[in-house]
Design a protein around this motif. Structure first.
Motif, PDB file in Angstrom:
ATOM      1  N   VAL A   1       0.858  -1.180   0.000  1.00  0.00           N
ATOM      2  CA  VAL A   1       0.000   0.000   0.000  1.00  0.00           C
ATOM      3  C   VAL A   1       0.897   1.234   0.000  1.00  0.00           C
ATOM      4  N   VAL A   2       0.532   2.215  -0.827  1.00  0.00           N
ATOM      5  CA  VAL A   2       1.345   3.427  -0.991  1.00  0.00           C
ATOM      6  C   VAL A   2       0.554   4.642  -0.515  1.00  0.00           C
ATOM      7  N   THR A   3       1.175   5.447   0.342  1.00  0.00           N
ATOM      8  CA  THR A   3       0.588   6.708   0.813  1.00  0.00           C
ATOM      9  C   THR A   3       1.704   7.735   0.947  1.00  0.00           C
ATOM     10  N   PRO A   4       1.367   9.020   1.073  1.00  0.00           N
ATOM     11  CA  PRO A   4       2.392   9.978   1.511  1.00  0.00           C
ATOM     12  C   PRO A   4       2.856   9.627   2.930  1.00  0.00           C
ATOM     13  N   THR A   5       4.026  10.135   3.313  1.00  0.00           N
ATOM     14  CA  THR A   5       4.509   9.971   4.689  1.00  0.00           C
ATOM     15  C   THR A   5       4.070  11.154   5.532  1.00  0.00           C
ATOM     16  N   LEU A   6       4.538  12.332   5.187  1.00  0.00           N
ATOM     17  CA  LEU A   6       4.084  13.567   5.834  1.00  0.00           C
ATOM     18  C   LEU A   6       2.962  14.178   4.989  1.00  0.00           C
ATOM     19  N   PRO A   7       1.865  14.609   5.606  1.00  0.00           N
ATOM     20  CA  PRO A   7       0.775  15.193   4.818  1.00  0.00           C
ATOM     21  C   PRO A   7       0.975  16.664   4.492  1.00  0.00           C
ATOM     22  N   VAL A   8       1.969  17.299   5.116  1.00  0.00           N
ATOM     23  CA  VAL A   8       2.212  18.731   4.943  1.00  0.00           C
ATOM     24  C   VAL A   8       3.693  18.963   4.696  1.00  0.00           C
ATOM     25  N   ASP A   9       4.029  20.170   4.248  1.00  0.00           N
ATOM     26  CA  ASP A   9       5.422  20.541   4.066  1.00  0.00           C
ATOM     27  C   ASP A   9       6.130  20.550   5.425  1.00  0.00           C
TER      28      ASP A   9
ATOM     29  N   ASP B   1       7.403  24.777  -3.466  1.00  0.00           N
ATOM     30  CA  ASP B   1       7.425  26.074  -2.787  1.00  0.00           C
ATOM     31  C   ASP B   1       8.627  26.226  -1.853  1.00  0.00           C
ATOM     32  N   SER B   2       8.905  25.215  -1.048  1.00  0.00           N
ATOM     33  CA  SER B   2       9.960  25.312  -0.036  1.00  0.00           C
ATOM     34  C   SER B   2      11.265  24.664  -0.434  1.00  0.00           C
ATOM     35  N   GLY B   3      11.214  23.745  -1.399  1.00  0.00           N
ATOM     36  CA  GLY B   3      12.406  22.978  -1.747  1.00  0.00           C
ATOM     37  C   GLY B   3      12.705  21.846  -0.787  1.00  0.00           C
ATOM     38  N   MET B   4      11.781  21.549   0.126  1.00  0.00           N
ATOM     39  CA  MET B   4      12.011  20.494   1.112  1.00  0.00           C
ATOM     40  C   MET B   4      11.624  19.122   0.560  1.00  0.00           C
TER      41      MET B   4
END
Length: 413
Positions: A312-320, A361-364
């Motif tokens: 299963v694939v999801t994002p890790t962090l939901p925000v920057d 936006d942040s480059g992170m």
């Protein structure tokens, strides 16, 4: 060596014995999160309570690394007692993100993620109860594994919650994480066909996620489709409530671990740690039993998911990645940053965070989580290696100045 003064990731430097190392990790430098005991070295948990504690022996995971030829060179900064998603509640001073020192490296293994990203070490050990390896891996642009609970020995690791605690490796590449897990983990060695079907949850984990992060994960999935993987939608039952159940169980355990400290010297805690540890005092046995029953039901639902798909694939962090001085309250920030990691802590299987791009936006860095059935780390490594074979996100390096090796950190009361 890159200067640690810029990111404050090291608590103590460890003397390295002379002589040639042999083994599968021969010559690789390793940093160890400072809640894992390294014999003869201060093991402080980044807390004034343990400022002078010196371990009398290596934890089994450290011993295994040494026996495999790895060179343990440092103990690494963290959130106090591994409690916190930003790592800024450290008695040694909060570590910073090497990609932007105004931002956090996430937590609680923030020093581990930062040290790997900055090139201070080849490999780092972190611990993960609610996301503490995966979140720093994502924030710092490296690979981090939360293994199947029970496969890696946690003896000699200061506990957060025995029901959730794991020890996992962090490195730039899936290949090195896999190689180190082969040393650390007690996983039966058996052939594993390449996974074919990947699942993407229909709801919750795609709701309320930064669009740029969602887009980066979608691009990753497109790459995997081009490599021959099938991607299908799946339902992850009760994902919305999983975080609450983790909180109930984890905080109840945390309050028990620190009960004597809470009653005798609460002023020695970092304020953000104290706020979270006290949450467990109000959790009664009925609430705990209800959460355990919910965990059993959640795991039963996930078993059905992993009959349909292999990963299963999801994002890790939901925000920057947040700024250090971001004013979100401690508990709200924990809930927000851990929104997608906590459900997989309720799972009985492994999760791997892999870098998949950078925020426009942040480059992170941006990370994606790969999750498999219990004891199927091999599926995660197969998907992660296939992705890294054709992409180069993991090859990027933050710009840091080069300087001498600094002194160890001081932790005072």
């Amino acid at each position: 060596m890159r200067v640690d003064a810029e990111i404050n990731s090291v608590i103590s430097w460890v003397p390295v014995p002379d002589g040639g190392a042999t083994g599968p990790l021969a010559g690789l430098t390793v940093g160890v999160k400072d809640n894992i005991e390294v014999g003869g070295v201060r093991s402080t948990c980044a807390s004034a309570f343990l400022a002078d504690h010196v371990a009398d022996r290596d934890a089994p995971v450290v011993r295994r690394l040494r026996e495999a030829g790895a060179l343990v060179v440092a103990t690494l900064n963290l959130a106090e007692f591994a409690v916190g998603v930003t790592s800024q509640n450290s008695a040694a001073g909060g570590p910073r993100n090497p990609w932007d020192r105004r931002r956090v490296p996430a937590g609680s293994s923030g020093g581990s993620g930062a040290a790997v990203a900055a090139g201070l070490v080849d490999l780092a050990l972190g611990t993960d109860s609610g996301g503490s390896v995966r979140l720093p891996a994502a924030a710092c642009g490296v690979v981090g594994l939360r293994p199947t609970p029970g496969l890696v020995d946690t003896t000699g690791v200061y506990p957060v919650s025995t029901g959730f605690d794991t020890v996992g490796p962090m490195a730039r590449t899936v290949e090195l994480v896999e190689r180190s897990f082969g040393v650390l983990g007690d996983l039966p060695r058996r052939p594993r066909p390449r996974p074919r079907v990947l699942g993407v949850p229909r709801h919750y984990v795609t709701d309320d996620v930064d669009p740029a992060i969602r887009d980066a994960v979608d691009v990753m999935l497109g790459v995997l489709r081009d490599l021959g993987f099938e991607v299908v939608a799946v339902d992850v039952p009760a994902a919305e409530s999983a975080q609450d159940h983790v909180y109930t169980l984890l905080y109840a355990d945390l309050a028990r671990v620190h009960r004597d400290r809470l009653s005798s010297q609460p002023e020695l805690f970092q304020p953000a740690t104290l706020e979270r540890v006290r949450l467990g005092l109000g959790i009664d046995e009925t609430a705990r039993r209800d959460a355990l029953e919910a965990r059993s039901q959640f795991r039963a639902g996930l078993r059905r998911v992993f009959e349909e798909v292999e990963v299963v694939v999801t994002p890790t962090l939901p925000v920057d990645v947040p700024l250090v001085d971001e004013s979100l309250p401690v508990l709200a920030q924990s809930a927000r940053l851990g929104q997608l990691s906590y459900p997989w802590s309720l799972h009985a299987g492994p999760t791997l965070s892999v870098p998949v791009g950078f925020h426009p936006d942040s480059g992170m860095p941006i990370g994606a989580q790969l999750t498999a059935a219990p004891a199927d780390e091999a599926a995660l490594f197969a998907v992660g290696r296939a992705y890294q074979d054709v992409t180069a996100w993991h090859d990027r390096r933050p710009g840091l100045s080069v300087a001498h090796r600094p002194a160890s950190r001081s932790i005072s009361s």
